[in-house]
Design a protein around this motif. Sequence first.
Motif, PDB file in Angstrom:
ATOM      1  N   PHE A 155       0.830  -1.203   0.000  1.00  0.00           N
ATOM      2  CA  PHE A 155       0.000   0.000   0.000  1.00  0.00           C
ATOM      3  C   PHE A 155       0.867   1.256   0.000  1.00  0.00           C
ATOM      4  O   PHE A 155       0.621   2.205  -0.757  1.00  0.00           O
ATOM      5  CB  PHE A 155      -0.915  -0.009   1.227  1.00  0.00           C
ATOM      6  N   ARG A 156       1.900   1.282   0.830  1.00  0.00           N
ATOM      7  CA  ARG A 156       2.777   2.457   0.909  1.00  0.00           C
ATOM      8  C   ARG A 156       3.529   2.675  -0.397  1.00  0.00           C
ATOM      9  O   ARG A 156       3.757   3.814  -0.810  1.00  0.00           O
ATOM     10  CB  ARG A 156       3.749   2.299   2.079  1.00  0.00           C
TER      11      ARG A 156
ATOM     12  N   ILE B 206      -8.601  -0.621   1.126  1.00  0.00           N
ATOM     13  CA  ILE B 206      -9.357  -1.870   1.282  1.00  0.00           C
ATOM     14  C   ILE B 206      -8.453  -3.071   1.033  1.00  0.00           C
ATOM     15  O   ILE B 206      -8.504  -4.073   1.757  1.00  0.00           O
ATOM     16  CB  ILE B 206     -10.556  -1.886   0.318  1.00  0.00           C
ATOM     17  N   ALA B 207      -7.611  -2.973   0.011  1.00  0.00           N
ATOM     18  CA  ALA B 207      -6.700  -4.077  -0.308  1.00  0.00           C
ATOM     19  C   ALA B 207      -5.745  -4.356   0.845  1.00  0.00           C
ATOM     20  O   ALA B 207      -5.480  -5.516   1.179  1.00  0.00           O
ATOM     21  CB  ALA B 207      -5.915  -3.744  -1.578  1.00  0.00           C
ATOM     22  N   ALA B 208      -5.229  -3.298   1.460  1.00  0.00           N
ATOM     23  CA  ALA B 208      -4.281  -3.478   2.561  1.00  0.00           C
ATOM     24  C   ALA B 208      -4.944  -4.147   3.761  1.00  0.00           C
ATOM     25  O   ALA B 208      -4.405  -5.107   4.330  1.00  0.00           O
ATOM     26  CB  ALA B 208      -3.689  -2.126   2.963  1.00  0.00           C
ATOM     27  N   TRP B 209      -6.118  -3.663   4.130  1.00  0.00           N
ATOM     28  CA  TRP B 209      -6.783  -4.218   5.314  1.00  0.00           C
ATOM     29  C   TRP B 209      -7.304  -5.630   5.073  1.00  0.00           C
ATOM     30  O   TRP B 209      -7.194  -6.498   5.941  1.00  0.00           O
ATOM     31  CB  TRP B 209      -7.923  -3.299   5.762  1.00  0.00           C
TER      32      TRP B 209
ATOM     33  N   TRP C  37      -4.318  -7.973   5.137  1.00  0.00           N
ATOM     34  CA  TRP C  37      -3.828  -8.206   6.503  1.00  0.00           C
ATOM     35  C   TRP C  37      -4.766  -9.143   7.261  1.00  0.00           C
ATOM     36  O   TRP C  37      -4.319 -10.084   7.925  1.00  0.00           O
ATOM     37  CB  TRP C  37      -3.709  -6.865   7.224  1.00  0.00           C
ATOM     38  N   LEU C  38      -6.070  -8.901   7.145  1.00  0.00           N
ATOM     39  CA  LEU C  38      -7.038  -9.774   7.816  1.00  0.00           C
ATOM     40  C   LEU C  38      -7.015 -11.185   7.229  1.00  0.00           C
ATOM     41  O   LEU C  38      -7.167 -12.177   7.954  1.00  0.00           O
ATOM     42  CB  LEU C  38      -8.442  -9.179   7.702  1.00  0.00           C
ATOM     43  N   GLY C  39      -6.836 -11.284   5.917  1.00  0.00           N
ATOM     44  CA  GLY C  39      -6.762 -12.598   5.293  1.00  0.00           C
ATOM     45  C   GLY C  39      -5.590 -13.414   5.814  1.00  0.00           C
ATOM     46  O   GLY C  39      -5.724 -14.616   6.090  1.00  0.00           O
ATOM     47  N   LEU C  40      -4.444 -12.770   5.972  1.00  0.00           N
ATOM     48  CA  LEU C  40      -3.280 -13.468   6.521  1.00  0.00           C
ATOM     49  C   LEU C  40      -3.505 -13.850   7.982  1.00  0.00           C
ATOM     50  O   LEU C  40      -3.071 -14.919   8.429  1.00  0.00           O
ATOM     51  CB  LEU C  40      -2.040 -12.580   6.385  1.00  0.00           C
ATOM     52  N   ILE C  41      -4.188 -12.973   8.721  1.00  0.00           N
ATOM     53  CA  ILE C  41      -4.527 -13.283  10.115  1.00  0.00           C
ATOM     54  C   ILE C  41      -5.411 -14.530  10.178  1.00  0.00           C
ATOM     55  O   ILE C  41      -5.182 -15.445  10.987  1.00  0.00           O
ATOM     56  CB  ILE C  41      -5.244 -12.095  10.780  1.00  0.00           C
ATOM     57  N   PHE C  42      -6.430 -14.577   9.326  1.00  0.00           N
ATOM     58  CA  PHE C  42      -7.337 -15.727   9.327  1.00  0.00           C
ATOM     59  C   PHE C  42      -6.624 -16.994   8.859  1.00  0.00           C
ATOM     60  O   PHE C  42      -6.900 -18.088   9.371  1.00  0.00           O
ATOM     61  CB  PHE C  42      -8.552 -15.449   8.444  1.00  0.00           C
TER      62      PHE C  42
ATOM     63  N   LEU D 192      -7.990 -12.631   1.121  1.00  0.00           N
ATOM     64  CA  LEU D 192      -6.783 -12.488   0.300  1.00  0.00           C
ATOM     65  C   LEU D 192      -7.140 -12.298  -1.174  1.00  0.00           C
ATOM     66  O   LEU D 192      -6.447 -11.566  -1.894  1.00  0.00           O
ATOM     67  CB  LEU D 192      -5.883 -13.711   0.467  1.00  0.00           C
ATOM     68  N   ALA D 193      -8.202 -12.953  -1.616  1.00  0.00           N
ATOM     69  CA  ALA D 193      -8.648 -12.772  -2.998  1.00  0.00           C
ATOM     70  C   ALA D 193      -9.069 -11.324  -3.245  1.00  0.00           C
ATOM     71  O   ALA D 193      -8.712 -10.726  -4.266  1.00  0.00           O
ATOM     72  CB  ALA D 193      -9.806 -13.722  -3.304  1.00  0.00           C
ATOM     73  N   LEU D 194      -9.823 -10.751  -2.303  1.00  0.00           N
ATOM     74  CA  LEU D 194     -10.220  -9.344  -2.432  1.00  0.00           C
ATOM     75  C   LEU D 194      -9.002  -8.427  -2.434  1.00  0.00           C
ATOM     76  O   LEU D 194      -8.926  -7.469  -3.211  1.00  0.00           O
ATOM     77  CB  LEU D 194     -11.157  -8.962  -1.285  1.00  0.00           C
ATOM     78  N   SER D 195      -8.056  -8.724  -1.557  1.00  0.00           N
ATOM     79  CA  SER D 195      -6.848  -7.905  -1.485  1.00  0.00           C
ATOM     80  C   SER D 195      -6.084  -7.933  -2.803  1.00  0.00           C
ATOM     81  O   SER D 195      -5.693  -6.883  -3.336  1.00  0.00           O
ATOM     82  CB  SER D 195      -5.957  -8.406  -0.346  1.00  0.00           C
ATOM     83  N   CYS D 196      -5.872  -9.122  -3.337  1.00  0.00           N
ATOM     84  CA  CYS D 196      -5.151  -9.236  -4.608  1.00  0.00           C
ATOM     85  C   CYS D 196      -5.925  -8.575  -5.744  1.00  0.00           C
ATOM     86  O   CYS D 196      -5.335  -7.954  -6.638  1.00  0.00           O
ATOM     87  CB  CYS D 196      -4.899 -10.709  -4.931  1.00  0.00           C
ATOM     88  N   LEU D 197      -7.252  -8.698  -5.705  1.00  0.00           N
ATOM     89  CA  LEU D 197      -8.080  -8.078  -6.734  1.00  0.00           C
ATOM     90  C   LEU D 197      -7.915  -6.562  -6.735  1.00  0.00           C
ATOM     91  O   LEU D 197      -7.689  -5.941  -7.787  1.00  0.00           O
ATOM     92  CB  LEU D 197      -9.546  -8.450  -6.506  1.00  0.00           C
TER      93      LEU D 197
END
Length: 288
Positions: free
Chosen positions: A83-84, A149-152, A155-160, A208-213
């Motif tokens: 993201f940064r 949205i992608a960043a969060w 991060w949540l996908g990796l947490i799950f 993770l799919a949403l993040s990559c999208l």
Amino acid sequence: MKRTFLAKLQISARYSLIGALLLVLGVPLYQLFVLIPSGYGDALTTLNSTLRWINTHSFLFLGYRALLIIAFALMLGLPFALFRIIVAQEILGREEDEEAGGDEGEEIDEQGENIEHGEDAPAQEKEEDGDQADGMPSFAWRGKGYAVIAAWTGWLGLIFFAGGTLASTIYLLSSASSISPQGALTDNVAPLTGFFAILTFTVGGGLLALSCLFFGAVIARSGRNLWPTMWVTFGYLALTIAALMSGSAVEVAFAPTTGQAILSTPAILLFALWVLWFAVMVVRLKPE
């Protein structure tokens, strides 16, 4: 890029690099040389046979799951690092466009008022344009909704993924320890197995799919106008991963008791290669 800003990005990239290598090399080699010779492949045919195998090979199973958990945990800094980079690249691109446009003698502020060049901006605006401790402008997140949205979600996908794998590991070890290796098993011996599969592959994989999208869409949208060819390809690969992760999430949702779906392994492997690619590109960056 500023030295301190780049240094923090490269720290996250190095951790992600280690995590990706664990998924790409560590886990497959562990499966090939440790799990398969011990009969793990045959034990995956049914849940009961899996539990019997875990009962007699608990340390091998724990080592395998530990590699997965550590790998995903090491990648936790990836989403916000990417993201940064996206924000920094867009800021640099905007500055280049402004320089190419030349000085026009006057600017129009957000309220539509004309401000002569050289005139001091309001104190609040100066404060907003200041750099944060990590080297990013305080206004960097504005207008970057998809990237945020992608960043969060990443991060949540990796947490799950990490948390779901940890929870299922504890649950399977507990269930396997309560059975007799020679005794008969009922079909309901580990009823929460499907729940943990959904938590890991459907919820975690879906995020993770949403993040990559969104990451892929943000990079692909700007294309060669803002990004080098390698980064554009990186963005399109993210869209491919999003499709695979989505398919895996849906497959597990419809058949959770089977654990990983057909698409789960290639999706995770391709995601790990994508992370590895990102980490290598960031580690090789040089400060300006």
